[in-house]
Every structure is written in C-alpha cells, then in structure tokens.
Design an enzyme around this catalytic site. Structure first.
Site, PDB file in Angstrom:
ATOM      1  CE1 TYR A  13      -3.549  -2.741   0.430  1.00 24.79           C
ATOM      2  CE2 TYR A  13      -2.500  -3.329   2.449  1.00 24.79           C
ATOM      3  CZ  TYR A  13      -3.518  -3.532   1.409  1.00 24.79           C
ATOM      4  OH  TYR A  13      -3.957  -4.387   1.237  1.00 24.79           O
ATOM      5  CG  HIS A  34     -10.046  -2.573  -4.773  1.00 25.44           C
ATOM      6  ND1 HIS A  34     -10.454  -2.905  -2.550  1.00 25.44           N
ATOM      7  CD2 HIS A  34     -10.844  -3.343  -5.045  1.00 25.44           C
ATOM      8  CE1 HIS A  34     -11.271  -3.069  -3.094  1.00 25.44           C
ATOM      9  NE2 HIS A  34     -11.998  -3.272  -4.012  1.00 25.44           N
TER      10      HIS A  34
HETATM   11  C1  DQA Z   1      -7.199  -3.496  -0.480  1.00 24.72           C
HETATM   12  C2  DQA Z   1      -7.468  -4.360  -0.516  1.00 24.72           C
HETATM   13  C3  DQA Z   1      -8.221  -5.126   0.289  1.00 24.72           C
HETATM   14  O1  DQA Z   1      -8.627  -6.508   0.055  1.00 24.72           O
HETATM   15  C4  DQA Z   1      -7.767  -5.239   1.451  1.00 24.72           C
HETATM   16  O2  DQA Z   1      -8.596  -5.832   2.745  1.00 24.72           O
HETATM   17  C5  DQA Z   1      -7.366  -4.047   1.805  1.00 24.72           C
HETATM   18  C6  DQA Z   1      -7.093  -2.559   1.272  1.00 24.72           C
HETATM   19  C7  DQA Z   1      -6.503  -2.109  -1.076  1.00 24.72           C
HETATM   20  O3  DQA Z   1      -6.768  -0.880  -1.170  1.00 24.72           O
HETATM   21  O4  DQA Z   1      -5.797  -2.632  -1.575  1.00 24.72           O
HETATM   22  O5  DQA Z   1      -7.752  -3.070   2.968  1.00 24.72           O
HETATM   23  O6  DQA Z   1      -9.507  -2.455  -0.850  1.00 24.72           O
END
Ligand code: DQA
Length: 140
Positions: free
Chosen positions: A22, A99
């Site tokens: 992230y 995402h």
């Molecule tokens: C997310 C992807 C999801 O699978 C995960 O649980 C997250 C972040 C993303 O931003 O890539 O918390 O939504």
C-alpha cells in the site's frame, strides 16, 4: 461537484501496514494529495474513514442529496459485506469502488467483490492514484 472519499476498515493504517503493498504514505497524506487535485479541478471533496461496517453504511445512506458521488475503498469489507452492498444499492448517489492494490494478483479471497455489481465502476491497482482516477471519472 462534491465528492465523498470514503475509506473503510484498516485503511487508517495506510503508510504503516504492508508498505510494500500500500506504499509508505499515510491516509492523511493521500487525502491531502486528493484534496489538492479536486481543488485544482474546481471541485470539492470530503474525506472520511471508519473501521465500522455500520458507520460506513450510515455514511453512504446520508450521502444522498449531499454528494454527487462516492469514491469507496471498503478494505476487506469489499469481499463479504452484503450490508455495504445493500447500502450502495439503496442510494441514488453513484459509487466508484477503489483498491490501491491489484486485488486480482493477490490472495484468492480478494478476487471476489460483493460491491462491484452495484457500483458505477471500479479502479484498482494504481496505489493512491486509484482514488485520483476514480475522482476524475466523476469530473469527466
Ligand atoms: C484494499 C484491498 C483489500 O483486499 C484489503 O482488504 C484492503 C485494501 C486495497 O486498497 O487494495 O484493506 O481495498
């Protein structure tokens, strides 16, 4: 236009958790970047994060008549929250699912979203720019 950028469960830890997935920027830093982008395009955005599924449903319900669109990263709720799905389906305000990571290149459970069907569209895999591109979709 006035947008609500809504982040769900664990997104408050962005910049501290799984930085290789992230990135190293905090949610506050990402939100400041997105706020500047909205302003530069002549639009407005509010930013809210909650770890609570019910609170997220209430925020979506209350967005009706207040916001022109919602940019939603529901975090893990994406994969199983029928409550969030129903909240999105219940309102007329369009929701774009976001995402940061490419969920299709990760664990099997992340490949399922119970939200996509009731969303206007989906942007994924571009880090913080997934939010920016989702916002831009409303400005076009
Ligand atoms: C997310 C992807 C999801 O699978 C995960 O649980 C997250 C972040 C993303 O931003 O890539 O918390 O939504």
């Amino acid at each position: 236009m006035k947008l609500l950028v809504l982040n769900g469960v664990n997104l408050n830890l962005t910049g501290r958790r799984e930085r290789e997935v992230y990135g190293g920027e905090t949610l506050e830093e990402i939100n400041a970047y997105l706020a500047a982008f909205a302003r530069a395009r002549g639009h407005e955005a509010d930013f809210v994060q909650s770890n609570s599924e019910g609170a997220l449903c209430t925020l979506i319900q209350n967005a009706e008549g207040v916001y022109d669109g919602i940019v939603l990263n529901a975090g893990a709720y994406t994969h199983y929250s029928y409550a969030l799905r129903d909240a999105i389906a219940a309102v007329k305000v369009p929701v774009v699912e976001v995402h940061m990571s490419n969920v299709h290149a990760r664990e099997e459970f992340r490949k399922t979203s119970v939200l996509t069907e009731v969303c206007k569209g989906e942007v994924l895999g571009f880090g913080k720019n997934s939010y920016l591109l989702a916002m831009e979709s409303f400005f076009l």
